[in-house]
Motif scaffolding. Structure first.
Motif: not given
Length: 593
Positions: A92-99, A157-164, A39-48, A52-55
């Motif tokens: 590592s994925f959490s750090e990449l998500g924040r970057d 679950p970790i692999f899937a979030y990394g793929a996203m 839906e082009s809500k990229v910022e909301k997707a990245l925040r979510e 989730r990566l933190t959880r």
């Protein structure tokens, strides 16, 4: 599953840790993130995604604590090292998500690092193999050892979030640079990890991808309940769902099937195909496979369009929307109906909706079944009789039909050595391929003839006599109709050819073609056409690919063939059907009454 001895008791890791709950939760969260991206809500997707990566840290912590509890009770494999590796990937994925969130201009770097991390996870075979704990017997000999490691998929679950993370960073990098080639290559690699290969056949081909390994871990066993065929010619079976990851067995349902006239002390046997439908449904509802299919769809969008965003629907689109109808007959004769919603653009997987449950029974007794006009069926018997049916009320199940109405009587004296099969031309008309031995040179000859039923909508009257189109017809191992006189044939080398009977639906000998419009179609186990140029192929693994041939009505006429697709049709349940019946033809010949 190995047998246990004495007081040995399995304590499977997948049960001790609330792993399935994490997978389900992860799937729902990833689905929401994916939809935000569409839906082009990229910022909301990245925040979510970041939240989730933190959880996921809690998932790893819970796993660590549960393993600590197990250590005091049971013999343990090297699961602790795997937890540490999972924690490393998660951080590592959490750090990449924040970057990616804080510095979107570095998306290309994030995508490259995420792909490297995913590659390391996938290739670390030991990370996916976990030890199920076994309580050690008090009198165990010195040679006693815990259970060997088995595929558990705990890092999914970790692999899937990394793929996203890779999907969103690739999308941002493509938007900034326009470089799609780099990310198409990356997408191809990710797809080899999350998708099922077209050539994969369960229990025959060794599993390689994550999807294949999860599919291999769940299956349906057939238990023969009656040893001998009953006097009424039936055998009873029980279907049991087996989950090797959780080491569980669960009864699904009982099935009673008519297997033919019994002889003295005839044993009941089980055709493995009778459980394929149940197994496909079991796999389609398996949370791990649902997660991987969603990743496959997301990565495919990056590969084909460079973005997750749904295509803009303008005022004058260059595509049209279609609802395609497909019936399927299971080996036990149950008839099911599906609706596929798609467009001629084929940019996204079709929406597949089962319509009703079992809408008919006993349909496996027919040698051929053809459908037209969304709800008209023609059933051909071995004695060459033909019955007409109309599906009036899906909600009434098997009772929702008009018919049968006999529109052709059985042949009393069929010609010796003559073979017949029919191709659906739509609207109550059929192309008859007749094979026979020519006594002059003892060769097999084939003719192509037209047969027409004039009242397809109401089933009155009879199926007319055949009229010759060509007396010398070429051999196609796969031959099917596309409606409005269009015919497709696949030769032994896999080339696809287009023909059209130009005087259809009236008799005549004018036939356009053959025009070659494709190659490589022999990779499919089954191929058939639906309405309006859509052609579907079923791979040996049960997956369906959908294509659209834009020049279907008039042919390429000297130009290059123009195709759209393929796109994967969701689900693998197609391998559970003995016969698939597409509805061919938008309306009966002569109009609708």
């Amino acid at each position: 599953m190995p047998d246990l001895e004495g007081d040995e008791v399995y304590v499977t890791v997948a049960q001790m840790v609330p792993y399935v709950n994490y997978v389900v939760t992860a799937y729902k969260a990833l689905e929401a993130i994916y939809n935000f991206g569409r839906e082009s809500k990229v910022e909301k997707a990245l925040r979510e995604l970041d939240e989730r990566l933190t959880r996921l840290e809690q998932f790893v912590t819970d796993l660590d604590e549960r393993l600590s509890e197990l250590e005091a009770k049971v013999a343990q494999g090297e699961n602790r090292a795997r937890v540490r590796t999972m924690r490393e990937h998660q951080l590592s994925f959490s750090e990449l998500g924040r970057d990616l969130t804080n510095r979107p201009q570095d998306a290309a770097v994030v995508a490259a690092n995420a792909l490297d991390r995913l590659r390391a996870m996938y290739r670390d075979d030991d990370l996916w193999l976990w030890s199920d704990a076994i309580k050690k017997p008090d009198d165990a000999p010195s040679s006693w050892r815990p259970a060997p490691t088995r595929f558990k998929g705990l890092p999914l679950p970790i692999f899937a979030y990394g793929a996203m993370i890779w999907v969103f960073s690739a999308q941002e990098a493509i938007r900034a640079s326009g470089d799609r080639a780099t990310y198409r290559k990356g997408a191809d690699e990710v797809l080899t990890w999350v998708a099922t290969r077209a050539e994969y056949v369960e229990y025959q081909t060794p599993p390689q991808s994550l999807a294949e390994r999860f599919r291999h871990a769940v299956r349906v066993e057939i238990i023969i309940s009656t040893r001998y065929v009953t006097p009424t010619g039936r055998c009873d079976y029980s279907f049991v769902a087996v989950n090797d990851i959780e080491r569980t067995r669960k009864g699904l349902r009982g099935v009673s099937m008519h297997v033919g006239r019994p002889t003295t002390s005839t044993f009941c046997t089980a055709d493995p195909r009778i459980a394929e439908g149940d197994e496909a449904i079991l796999e389609d509802e398996f949370p791990q496979l649902m997660t991987l299919r969603m990743l496959e769809d997301a990565v495919t969008r990056i590969k084909t369009r460079g973005t997750l965003v749904d295509p803009f629907i303008g005022q004058f689109p260059n595509w049209t929307a279609h609802r395609l109808t497909l019936y399927g007959i299971r080996p036990n004769g149950d008839l099911h109906r599906f609706q596929l919603e798609t467009t001629t653009a084929l940019t996204d997987p079709p929406k597949v909706t089962p319509i009703g449950g079992v809408v008919g029974t006993g349909w496996h007794n027919f040698t051929e079944v053809h459908g037209t006009y969304d709800k008209i069926m023609y059933a051909f018997s071995g004695d060459r009789a033909v019955n007409w049916y109309r599906h009036d009320d899906v909600g009434r199940g098997p009772a929702g039909w008009s018919g049968p109405r006999r529109i052709r009587a059985p042949y009393e004296f069929p010609l010796l050595g003559e073979g017949q099969w029919h191709v659906n031309a739509g609207g109550g008309s059929f192309m008859l391929v007749r094979t026979f031995h020519d006594p002059r040179d003892f060769r097999i000859k084939r003719s192509l003839e037209l047969i027409r039923h004039r009242d397809a909508s109401n089933g009155t009257g009879s199926l007319g006599k055949s009229s010759m189109i060509v007396s010398q017809w070429r051999y196609y191992p796969k031959f099917f109709g596309g409606g409005e006189g269009v015919l497709y044939g696949i030769d032994e080398s896999g080339d696809l050819f287009w023909h059209r009977h130009t005087s259809w639906p009236n008799p005549g000998t004018a036939l356009e073609g053959p025009h070659k419009i494709g190659n490589g179609w022999n990779v499919f186990e089954r191929v058939f056409a639906l309405n309006s140029g859509f052609i579907a192929g079923i791979y040996p693994n049960g997956e369906m690919a959908l294509y659209h041939f834009t020049q279907w009505r008039w042919g390429p006429r000297g130009a290059q063939p123009v195709w759209r697709g393929p796109i994967r049709v969701p689900g693998t349940q197609w391998r559970g059907f003995q016969t698939l019946i597409p509805m061919v033809g938008d309306a009966p010949v002569g109009g609708v009454n």
